[in-house]
Design a protein around this motif. Sequence first.
Motif, PDB file in Angstrom:
ATOM      1  N   ASP A  11      10.024  -7.089   1.392  1.00 15.27           N
ATOM      2  CA  ASP A  11       8.573  -6.946   1.303  1.00 15.27           C
ATOM      3  C   ASP A  11       8.287  -6.013   0.135  1.00 15.27           C
ATOM      4  O   ASP A  11       8.653  -4.835   0.187  1.00 15.27           O
ATOM      5  CB  ASP A  11       8.017  -6.367   2.602  1.00 15.27           C
ATOM      6  N   PRO A  12       7.666  -6.516  -0.946  1.00 16.67           N
ATOM      7  CA  PRO A  12       7.472  -5.659  -2.128  1.00 16.67           C
ATOM      8  C   PRO A  12       6.652  -4.408  -1.856  1.00 16.67           C
ATOM      9  O   PRO A  12       6.797  -3.408  -2.556  1.00 16.67           O
ATOM     10  CB  PRO A  12       6.757  -6.591  -3.120  1.00 16.67           C
ATOM     11  N   GLU A  13       5.817  -4.446  -0.831  1.00 15.97           N
ATOM     12  CA  GLU A  13       5.002  -3.267  -0.518  1.00 15.97           C
ATOM     13  C   GLU A  13       5.825  -2.162   0.129  1.00 15.97           C
ATOM     14  O   GLU A  13       5.666  -0.984  -0.183  1.00 15.97           O
ATOM     15  CB  GLU A  13       3.854  -3.664   0.406  1.00 15.97           C
ATOM     16  N   HIS A  14       6.741  -2.543   1.012  1.00 15.87           N
ATOM     17  CA  HIS A  14       7.537  -1.559   1.741  1.00 15.87           C
ATOM     18  C   HIS A  14       8.940  -1.372   1.163  1.00 15.87           C
ATOM     19  O   HIS A  14       9.605  -0.381   1.475  1.00 15.87           O
ATOM     20  CB  HIS A  14       7.654  -1.958   3.215  1.00 15.87           C
ATOM     21  N   ASP A  15       9.400  -2.311   0.347  1.00 14.36           N
ATOM     22  CA  ASP A  15      10.761  -2.249  -0.185  1.00 14.36           C
ATOM     23  C   ASP A  15      10.782  -2.096  -1.698  1.00 14.36           C
ATOM     24  O   ASP A  15      11.687  -2.600  -2.367  1.00 14.36           O
ATOM     25  CB  ASP A  15      11.528  -3.526   0.197  1.00 14.36           C
ATOM     26  N   ALA A  16       9.792  -1.389  -2.243  1.00 16.79           N
ATOM     27  CA  ALA A  16       9.682  -1.275  -3.697  1.00 16.79           C
ATOM     28  C   ALA A  16      10.932  -0.650  -4.307  1.00 16.79           C
ATOM     29  O   ALA A  16      11.434  -1.110  -5.341  1.00 16.79           O
ATOM     30  CB  ALA A  16       8.447  -0.471  -4.076  1.00 16.79           C
ATOM     31  N   ALA A  17      11.455   0.405  -3.698  1.00 15.64           N
ATOM     32  CA  ALA A  17      12.639   1.079  -4.243  1.00 15.64           C
ATOM     33  C   ALA A  17      13.862   0.170  -4.171  1.00 15.64           C
ATOM     34  O   ALA A  17      14.658   0.101  -5.117  1.00 15.64           O
ATOM     35  CB  ALA A  17      12.902   2.379  -3.486  1.00 15.64           C
ATOM     36  N   ALA A  18      14.018  -0.550  -3.065  1.00 13.77           N
ATOM     37  CA  ALA A  18      15.144  -1.475  -2.931  1.00 13.77           C
ATOM     38  C   ALA A  18      15.036  -2.612  -3.939  1.00 13.77           C
ATOM     39  O   ALA A  18      16.036  -3.024  -4.531  1.00 13.77           O
ATOM     40  CB  ALA A  18      15.191  -2.028  -1.507  1.00 13.77           C
TER      41      ALA A  18
END
Length: 221
Positions: A11-18
Amino acid sequence: MPSDEDKRVLDPEHDAAALKALTHPLRIQLLGLLRQDGPATASELAHRTGESSASTSYHLRVLAKYAFIAEAEHRDGRERRWRAVHSMTAWSSAAMESTPEGRAYRSQTRRVQIEHLEASVARHEADLAAGRLGQEWLETAGISDMLPRLTAESLAELWGTLDGKLQELTSRDAEDPRAMQVVLFTAGLPIAPRGRDDEPHPPGRAATGAGEPTEPGGGES
């Protein structure tokens, strides 16, 4: 076909760092190798990729930090072995388009997938030539490129049908000793009509629209 539990859904909103960590092309390649060939050490992966052990070791630690990989059972105590935590990474294309990190990851992933296709073709041909694959695969393996006219709804239906059939066949063949790992590429990329003044296709990359596969069971490019 991976179950929902065996997928890493980004999920780009919650997994931006990953996502940012995974955008690096070597990390995508290392994760793919661990998924395809099983657990390996940094040195083994360095040999396969042509990178230094120091480089692969660093990038493996980054993948582990974001839970894409984890330590595997060690053969001895001298070097860590790594394994992929999931067999597939999945995402919503619409969600990915909404963030710079998502767009960068999707773009980079597609390029690495093309490189994987080229490497897989070479490996397949070498395995045939060396007798590592039986003759029964000659009539079923292949690549084709088709240019059907579809609506967005029909393309979505096609994806759903393909996924369902692949799950059915994977389950059926799970315990069959004749089953082998198959590198399966699928793509559905709509292209807008070109006007007279539009840029031409890049040299050597124009679509051929070859139609039906020349080999029974051949996939779409």
